[in-house]
Scaffold this active site. Structure first.
Site, PDB file in Angstrom:
ATOM      1  N   THR A   1     -82.665 -67.171 -70.034  1.00 37.90           N
ATOM      2  CA  THR A   1     -84.044 -67.630 -69.873  1.00 37.90           C
ATOM      3  C   THR A   1     -84.902 -66.813 -70.823  1.00 37.90           C
ATOM      4  O   THR A   1     -85.268 -65.690 -70.517  1.00 37.90           O
ATOM      5  CB  THR A   1     -84.533 -67.434 -68.422  1.00 37.90           C
ATOM      6  OG1 THR A   1     -83.595 -68.013 -67.537  1.00 37.90           O
ATOM      7  CG2 THR A   1     -85.874 -68.097 -68.215  1.00 37.90           C
ATOM      8  N   PRO A   2     -85.209 -67.349 -71.997  1.00 39.47           N
ATOM      9  CA  PRO A   2     -85.901 -66.565 -73.032  1.00 39.47           C
ATOM     10  C   PRO A   2     -87.384 -66.351 -72.740  1.00 39.47           C
ATOM     11  O   PRO A   2     -88.262 -66.873 -73.408  1.00 39.47           O
ATOM     12  CB  PRO A   2     -85.685 -67.400 -74.284  1.00 39.47           C
ATOM     13  CG  PRO A   2     -85.597 -68.805 -73.770  1.00 39.47           C
ATOM     14  CD  PRO A   2     -84.914 -68.703 -72.442  1.00 39.47           C
ATOM     15  N   CYS A   3     -87.658 -65.536 -71.703  1.00 39.00           N
ATOM     16  CA  CYS A   3     -89.038 -65.318 -71.292  1.00 39.00           C
ATOM     17  C   CYS A   3     -89.862 -64.643 -72.372  1.00 39.00           C
ATOM     18  O   CYS A   3     -91.083 -64.734 -72.366  1.00 39.00           O
ATOM     19  CB  CYS A   3     -89.097 -64.553 -69.986  1.00 39.00           C
ATOM     20  SG  CYS A   3     -88.258 -62.970 -70.007  1.00 39.00           S
ATOM     21  N   PHE A   4     -89.207 -63.996 -73.338  1.00 41.30           N
ATOM     22  CA  PHE A   4     -89.954 -63.353 -74.420  1.00 41.30           C
ATOM     23  C   PHE A   4     -90.671 -64.387 -75.287  1.00 41.30           C
ATOM     24  O   PHE A   4     -91.567 -64.045 -76.042  1.00 41.30           O
ATOM     25  CB  PHE A   4     -89.028 -62.473 -75.271  1.00 41.30           C
ATOM     26  CG  PHE A   4     -88.002 -63.239 -76.058  1.00 41.30           C
ATOM     27  CD1 PHE A   4     -88.277 -63.667 -77.346  1.00 41.30           C
ATOM     28  CD2 PHE A   4     -86.766 -63.545 -75.512  1.00 41.30           C
ATOM     29  CE1 PHE A   4     -87.340 -64.383 -78.080  1.00 41.30           C
ATOM     30  CE2 PHE A   4     -85.822 -64.249 -76.228  1.00 41.30           C
ATOM     31  CZ  PHE A   4     -86.102 -64.678 -77.514  1.00 41.30           C
ATOM     32  N   ARG A   5     -90.309 -65.656 -75.194  1.00 38.74           N
ATOM     33  CA  ARG A   5     -90.949 -66.721 -75.965  1.00 38.74           C
ATOM     34  C   ARG A   5     -92.245 -67.211 -75.332  1.00 38.74           C
ATOM     35  O   ARG A   5     -92.863 -68.144 -75.831  1.00 38.74           O
ATOM     36  CB  ARG A   5     -89.984 -67.896 -76.137  1.00 38.74           C
ATOM     37  CG  ARG A   5     -88.800 -67.565 -77.002  1.00 38.74           C
ATOM     38  CD  ARG A   5     -87.899 -68.758 -77.215  1.00 38.74           C
ATOM     39  NE  ARG A   5     -86.718 -68.358 -77.972  1.00 38.74           N
ATOM     40  CZ  ARG A   5     -85.523 -68.901 -77.841  1.00 38.74           C
ATOM     41  NH1 ARG A   5     -85.335 -69.894 -77.002  1.00 38.74           N
ATOM     42  NH2 ARG A   5     -84.515 -68.471 -78.560  1.00 38.74           N
TER      43      ARG A   5
END
Length: 103
Positions: free
Chosen positions: A51-55
């Site tokens: 889950t690429p929450c950094f995006r």
């Protein structure tokens, strides 16, 4: 399906090299006023590798100071590894990098 699950499902759709805002994720989850809840959900992301929450950035394209990302510098590093240019003030150009899920 919980609100958190909806958030994670939407965030997983953000392609490499693009960002979304907290408000945009809230709208796509069907809760237009829940951008704060989106941020809260991302802090407790159970599967950060998938889950690429950094995006996800704020409405001005700014990186978060959130512990989930390790702070602005860590989020900026992850964005740059993803092919996104981050400015000295820890912001990204939303006009250039914002994800349009309807394209």
């Amino acid at each position: 399906m919980s609100f958190y699950d909806k958030v994670y499902d939407v965030v997983k759709q953000i392609p490499k090299g693009k960002v979304a805002t907290y408000g945009q994720i809230a709208m796509l989850c069907g809760s237009p006023r829940a951008s704060r809840a989106v941020g809260y959900a991302l802090h407790f992301n159970p599967d950060p590798e998938h889950t690429p929450c950094f995006r996800v950035v704020n409405r001005f394209g700014g990186c978060a100071e959130a512990f989930a990302f390790g702070g602005k510098a860590v989020q900026a590093k992850r964005l740059e590894e993803d092919g996104i240019e981050v400015n000295e003030d820890f912001t990204v150009d939303l006009g250039r990098y914002q994800w349009n899920p309807f394209e």
